[in-house]
Design a protein around this motif. Structure first.
Motif, PDB file in Angstrom:
ATOM      1  N   THR A 113      -6.495   0.247  16.238  1.00 35.58           N
ATOM      2  CA  THR A 113      -7.698   0.392  15.430  1.00 35.58           C
ATOM      3  C   THR A 113      -7.686   1.650  14.568  1.00 35.58           C
ATOM      4  O   THR A 113      -7.966   1.576  13.367  1.00 35.58           O
ATOM      5  CB  THR A 113      -8.947   0.368  16.327  1.00 35.58           C
ATOM      6  N   GLU A 114      -7.381   2.794  15.142  1.00 35.93           N
ATOM      7  CA  GLU A 114      -7.371   4.032  14.360  1.00 35.93           C
ATOM      8  C   GLU A 114      -6.309   3.975  13.267  1.00 35.93           C
ATOM      9  O   GLU A 114      -6.557   4.378  12.134  1.00 35.93           O
ATOM     10  CB  GLU A 114      -7.154   5.252  15.263  1.00 35.93           C
ATOM     11  N   CYS A 115      -5.137   3.451  13.592  1.00 33.17           N
ATOM     12  CA  CYS A 115      -4.084   3.303  12.573  1.00 33.17           C
ATOM     13  C   CYS A 115      -4.515   2.328  11.479  1.00 33.17           C
ATOM     14  O   CYS A 115      -4.227   2.545  10.305  1.00 33.17           O
ATOM     15  CB  CYS A 115      -2.778   2.841  13.209  1.00 33.17           C
ATOM     16  N   LYS A 116      -5.190   1.259  11.879  1.00 33.11           N
ATOM     17  CA  LYS A 116      -5.673   0.303  10.882  1.00 33.11           C
ATOM     18  C   LYS A 116      -6.683   0.956   9.941  1.00 33.11           C
ATOM     19  O   LYS A 116      -6.669   0.704   8.737  1.00 33.11           O
ATOM     20  CB  LYS A 116      -6.280  -0.926  11.566  1.00 33.11           C
ATOM     21  N   ASN A 117      -7.534   1.822  10.476  1.00 33.42           N
ATOM     22  CA  ASN A 117      -8.502   2.537   9.643  1.00 33.42           C
ATOM     23  C   ASN A 117      -7.805   3.493   8.681  1.00 33.42           C
ATOM     24  O   ASN A 117      -8.157   3.573   7.500  1.00 33.42           O
ATOM     25  CB  ASN A 117      -9.504   3.304  10.506  1.00 33.42           C
ATOM     26  N   LEU A 118      -6.814   4.217   9.179  1.00 32.27           N
ATOM     27  CA  LEU A 118      -6.049   5.118   8.322  1.00 32.27           C
ATOM     28  C   LEU A 118      -5.266   4.331   7.278  1.00 32.27           C
ATOM     29  O   LEU A 118      -5.189   4.731   6.110  1.00 32.27           O
ATOM     30  CB  LEU A 118      -5.104   5.974   9.169  1.00 32.27           C
ATOM     31  N   HIS A 119      -4.688   3.211   7.685  1.00 28.41           N
ATOM     32  CA  HIS A 119      -3.958   2.328   6.779  1.00 28.41           C
ATOM     33  C   HIS A 119      -4.871   1.867   5.643  1.00 28.41           C
ATOM     34  O   HIS A 119      -4.502   1.919   4.468  1.00 28.41           O
ATOM     35  CB  HIS A 119      -3.423   1.133   7.575  1.00 28.41           C
ATOM     36  N   ALA A 120      -6.079   1.431   6.004  1.00 30.08           N
ATOM     37  CA  ALA A 120      -7.040   0.958   4.996  1.00 30.08           C
ATOM     38  C   ALA A 120      -7.412   2.083   4.025  1.00 30.08           C
ATOM     39  O   ALA A 120      -7.518   1.859   2.811  1.00 30.08           O
ATOM     40  CB  ALA A 120      -8.283   0.397   5.678  1.00 30.08           C
ATOM     41  N   ALA A 121      -7.598   3.292   4.545  1.00 31.28           N
ATOM     42  CA  ALA A 121      -7.944   4.431   3.691  1.00 31.28           C
ATOM     43  C   ALA A 121      -6.809   4.750   2.719  1.00 31.28           C
ATOM     44  O   ALA A 121      -7.047   4.995   1.529  1.00 31.28           O
ATOM     45  CB  ALA A 121      -8.280   5.644   4.550  1.00 31.28           C
ATOM     46  N   MET A 122      -5.571   4.722   3.218  1.00 31.60           N
ATOM     47  CA  MET A 122      -4.419   4.987   2.339  1.00 31.60           C
ATOM     48  C   MET A 122      -4.271   3.879   1.304  1.00 31.60           C
ATOM     49  O   MET A 122      -4.056   4.140   0.116  1.00 31.60           O
ATOM     50  CB  MET A 122      -3.129   5.128   3.160  1.00 31.60           C
ATOM     51  N   ASP A 123      -4.384   2.641   1.755  1.00 32.31           N
ATOM     52  CA  ASP A 123      -4.257   1.503   0.850  1.00 32.31           C
ATOM     53  C   ASP A 123      -5.331   1.562  -0.234  1.00 32.31           C
ATOM     54  O   ASP A 123      -5.049   1.309  -1.411  1.00 32.31           O
ATOM     55  CB  ASP A 123      -4.345   0.198   1.642  1.00 32.31           C
ATOM     56  N   ASN A 124      -6.539   1.920   0.149  1.00 34.42           N
ATOM     57  CA  ASN A 124      -7.634   2.031  -0.810  1.00 34.42           C
ATOM     58  C   ASN A 124      -7.322   3.072  -1.873  1.00 34.42           C
ATOM     59  O   ASN A 124      -7.538   2.837  -3.065  1.00 34.42           O
ATOM     60  CB  ASN A 124      -8.938   2.369  -0.073  1.00 34.42           C
ATOM     61  N   LYS A 125      -6.794   4.215  -1.458  1.00 34.11           N
ATOM     62  CA  LYS A 125      -6.432   5.252  -2.427  1.00 34.11           C
ATOM     63  C   LYS A 125      -5.336   4.760  -3.383  1.00 34.11           C
ATOM     64  O   LYS A 125      -5.387   5.027  -4.575  1.00 34.11           O
ATOM     65  CB  LYS A 125      -5.972   6.521  -1.716  1.00 34.11           C
ATOM     66  N   LEU A 126      -4.363   4.034  -2.834  1.00 33.69           N
ATOM     67  CA  LEU A 126      -3.267   3.541  -3.678  1.00 33.69           C
ATOM     68  C   LEU A 126      -3.740   2.447  -4.635  1.00 33.69           C
ATOM     69  O   LEU A 126      -3.276   2.369  -5.772  1.00 33.69           O
ATOM     70  CB  LEU A 126      -2.126   3.021  -2.804  1.00 33.69           C
ATOM     71  N   GLN A 127      -4.646   1.604  -4.182  1.00 35.73           N
ATOM     72  CA  GLN A 127      -5.130   0.504  -5.017  1.00 35.73           C
ATOM     73  C   GLN A 127      -6.096   0.998  -6.100  1.00 35.73           C
ATOM     74  O   GLN A 127      -6.230   0.362  -7.134  1.00 35.73           O
ATOM     75  CB  GLN A 127      -5.821  -0.569  -4.167  1.00 35.73           C
ATOM     76  N   ASN A 128      -6.735   2.115  -5.848  1.00 36.10           N
ATOM     77  CA  ASN A 128      -7.713   2.657  -6.803  1.00 36.10           C
ATOM     78  C   ASN A 128      -7.136   3.841  -7.560  1.00 36.10           C
ATOM     79  O   ASN A 128      -7.591   4.965  -7.426  1.00 36.10           O
ATOM     80  CB  ASN A 128      -9.005   3.062  -6.074  1.00 36.10           C
ATOM     81  N   GLY A 129      -6.121   3.579  -8.312  1.00 34.95           N
ATOM     82  CA  GLY A 129      -5.559   4.596  -9.182  1.00 34.95           C
ATOM     83  C   GLY A 129      -4.349   5.329  -8.645  1.00 34.95           C
ATOM     84  O   GLY A 129      -3.859   6.251  -9.277  1.00 34.95           O
ATOM     85  N   GLY A 130      -3.878   4.946  -7.476  1.00 29.64           N
ATOM     86  CA  GLY A 130      -2.675   5.573  -6.937  1.00 29.64           C
ATOM     87  C   GLY A 130      -2.836   7.040  -6.635  1.00 29.64           C
ATOM     88  O   GLY A 130      -1.972   7.848  -6.967  1.00 29.64           O
ATOM     89  N   VAL A 131      -3.946   7.409  -6.011  1.00 30.60           N
ATOM     90  CA  VAL A 131      -4.223   8.806  -5.718  1.00 30.60           C
ATOM     91  C   VAL A 131      -3.444   9.257  -4.475  1.00 30.60           C
ATOM     92  O   VAL A 131      -3.638   8.722  -3.392  1.00 30.60           O
ATOM     93  CB  VAL A 131      -5.738   9.031  -5.497  1.00 30.60           C
ATOM     94  N   ILE A 132      -2.544  10.195  -4.689  1.00 28.22           N
ATOM     95  CA  ILE A 132      -1.797  10.790  -3.581  1.00 28.22           C
ATOM     96  C   ILE A 132      -2.151  12.271  -3.573  1.00 28.22           C
ATOM     97  O   ILE A 132      -1.589  13.057  -4.310  1.00 28.22           O
ATOM     98  CB  ILE A 132      -0.275  10.587  -3.745  1.00 28.22           C
ATOM     99  N   ASP A 133      -3.113  12.620  -2.724  1.00 26.71           N
ATOM    100  CA  ASP A 133      -3.614  13.977  -2.678  1.00 26.71           C
ATOM    101  C   ASP A 133      -3.551  14.511  -1.250  1.00 26.71           C
ATOM    102  O   ASP A 133      -2.937  13.891  -0.371  1.00 26.71           O
ATOM    103  CB  ASP A 133      -5.043  14.022  -3.228  1.00 26.71           C
ATOM    104  N   LYS A 134      -4.182  15.631  -1.019  1.00 26.15           N
ATOM    105  CA  LYS A 134      -4.192  16.248   0.309  1.00 26.15           C
ATOM    106  C   LYS A 134      -4.810  15.309   1.333  1.00 26.15           C
ATOM    107  O   LYS A 134      -4.321  15.208   2.464  1.00 26.15           O
ATOM    108  CB  LYS A 134      -4.971  17.573   0.235  1.00 26.15           C
ATOM    109  N   GLU A 135      -5.856  14.615   0.962  1.00 24.27           N
ATOM    110  CA  GLU A 135      -6.498  13.674   1.877  1.00 24.27           C
ATOM    111  C   GLU A 135      -5.535  12.547   2.262  1.00 24.27           C
ATOM    112  O   GLU A 135      -5.435  12.184   3.432  1.00 24.27           O
ATOM    113  CB  GLU A 135      -7.760  13.105   1.234  1.00 24.27           C
ATOM    114  N   PHE A 136      -4.802  12.017   1.287  1.00 21.69           N
ATOM    115  CA  PHE A 136      -3.801  10.992   1.562  1.00 21.69           C
ATOM    116  C   PHE A 136      -2.738  11.547   2.502  1.00 21.69           C
ATOM    117  O   PHE A 136      -2.328  10.893   3.456  1.00 21.69           O
ATOM    118  CB  PHE A 136      -3.159  10.490   0.264  1.00 21.69           C
ATOM    119  N   ASP A 137      -2.300  12.766   2.237  1.00 20.25           N
ATOM    120  CA  ASP A 137      -1.309  13.434   3.084  1.00 20.25           C
ATOM    121  C   ASP A 137      -1.812  13.522   4.525  1.00 20.25           C
ATOM    122  O   ASP A 137      -1.073  13.230   5.471  1.00 20.25           O
ATOM    123  CB  ASP A 137      -1.015  14.823   2.523  1.00 20.25           C
ATOM    124  N   ASP A 138      -3.066  13.898   4.695  1.00 20.37           N
ATOM    125  CA  ASP A 138      -3.647  13.991   6.037  1.00 20.37           C
ATOM    126  C   ASP A 138      -3.698  12.623   6.722  1.00 20.37           C
ATOM    127  O   ASP A 138      -3.406  12.506   7.906  1.00 20.37           O
ATOM    128  CB  ASP A 138      -5.049  14.603   5.988  1.00 20.37           C
TER     129      ASP A 138
END
Length: 162
Positions: A113-138
């Motif tokens: 579950t926690e990995c799925k939540n993190l996965h969704a957050a990363m995927d959302n950042k990538l799908q919405n403009g490809g944002v790779i920032d400190k938050e994505f890194d975390d």
């Protein structure tokens, strides 16, 4: 090649050759202190990283099937994590998307579950403009740490005789 080129690509540090054992140690220590895995472990130690309920359900509790699926996860996932880390290092958004997609079924199979939540957050950042920032890194750091902890726990708890 100058160090600034690597720093411009997103590397946190660069160690030029020839380097001493002490300088290597210092760079590694700085990297570990920036995102100590121990800190992540303490944040999640009271949580279950994964559950076998889905695998037990689809297999009617057959241990042989469950162990086979766990072994596949243990054998195949480290390469996916390495590919994610490499894609992140080079800011390769297409590879990040592809490798996140590849690992998604394993997260569901093990009810991570926690990995799925993190996965969704990363995927959302990538799908919405490809944002790779400190938050994505975390997100990626915690995701990778959780996956690695899961692999170690599966080896220790379920595949110790394999």
């Amino acid at each position: 090649v100058s160090q600034s080129r690597y720093l411009d690509l997103g590397f946190r540090q660069c160690l030029s050759k020839p380097f001493t054992e002490i300088s290597l140690h210092n760079v590694l220590l700085d990297a570990m202190m920036a995102h100590p895995v121990e800190q992540i472990f303490h944040e999640i130690q009271d949580q279950a990283f994964y559950q076998l309920s889905y695998l037990e359900g689809i297999s009617n509790g057959k241990r042989e099937f469950i162990n086979k699926m766990l072994k596949l996860f243990v054998d195949n996932t480290p390469a996916l994590i390495e590919e994610l880390e490499t894609a992140f290092k080079y800011r390769d958004i297409d590879s990040l998307k592809k490798n996140l997609h590849k690992i998604k079924p394993a997260l569901s199979n093990l009810v991570m579950t926690e990995c799925k939540n993190l996965h969704a957050a990363m995927d959302n950042k990538l799908q919405n403009g490809g944002v790779i920032d400190k938050e994505f890194d975390d997100y990626l750091l915690k995701f990778n740490a959780l996956v690695k902890l899961t692999i170690e726990d599966i080896k220790k708890t379920h595949l110790k005789d394999s």
